[in-house]
Design a protein around this motif. Structure first.
Motif, mmCIF file in Angstrom:
data_model
loop_
_atom_site.group_PDB
_atom_site.id
_atom_site.type_symbol
_atom_site.label_atom_id
_atom_site.label_comp_id
_atom_site.label_asym_id
_atom_site.label_seq_id
_atom_site.Cartn_x
_atom_site.Cartn_y
_atom_site.Cartn_z
ATOM 1 N N VAL A 276 0.890 -1.157 0.157
ATOM 2 C CA VAL A 276 0.082 -0.126 0.012
ATOM 3 C C VAL A 276 0.901 1.268 0.180
ATOM 4 N N ILE A 277 1.889 1.207 0.703
ATOM 5 C CA ILE A 277 2.902 2.394 0.808
ATOM 6 C C ILE A 277 3.411 2.716 -0.561
ATOM 7 N N ASN A 278 4.187 1.584 -1.114
ATOM 8 C CA ASN A 278 4.523 1.627 -2.336
ATOM 9 C C ASN A 278 3.700 2.154 -3.793
ATOM 10 N N ILE A 279 2.410 1.624 -3.418
ATOM 11 C CA ILE A 279 1.418 2.129 -4.453
ATOM 12 C C ILE A 279 1.049 3.521 -4.345
ATOM 13 N N TYR A 280 0.953 3.801 -3.008
ATOM 14 C CA TYR A 280 0.427 5.376 -2.635
ATOM 15 C C TYR A 280 1.807 6.310 -3.083
#
Length: 97
Positions: free
Chosen positions: A11-15
């Motif tokens: 999720v951190i990477n996508i954001y």
């Protein structure tokens, strides 16, 4: 790898990439390369703004006014990287990783 750790880091990477797309989009609009009157550009810009503004707005309130330079995305990207490392460290120390 723990599935919860994987989910948090994903999720951190996508954001991270969503924020970068928003920055590039704002540059393209500012330099006149893309036009906001195009319905596709408007939709993409609207979606990126709706996804990023909830986290960028509080940072902008705290940061001093630098004229036309907005460094809130940089601050958010650094904070996200810090949070990802912190979560990873917590999972490793608890033996969950």
């Amino acid at each position: 790898m723990n599935p919860f750790l994987w989910l948090i880091l994903t999720v951190i990477n996508i954001y991270f990439w969503i924020i970068l797309a928003m920055v590039v989009m704002s540059w393209l609009v500012a330099f006149g390369i893309v036009n906001r009157s195009n319905p596709y550009v408007r939709q993409i810009g609207y979606a990126l703004e709706r996804l990023t503004e909830p986290l960028l707005r509080p940072i902008r309130r705290v940061l001093p006014d630098l004229g036309g330079i907005d460094i809130s995305p940089i601050v958010l990207l650094i904070a996200m990287q810090f949070f990802g490392m912190l979560v990873t460290r917590v999972f490793v120390n608890l033996g969950w990783a």
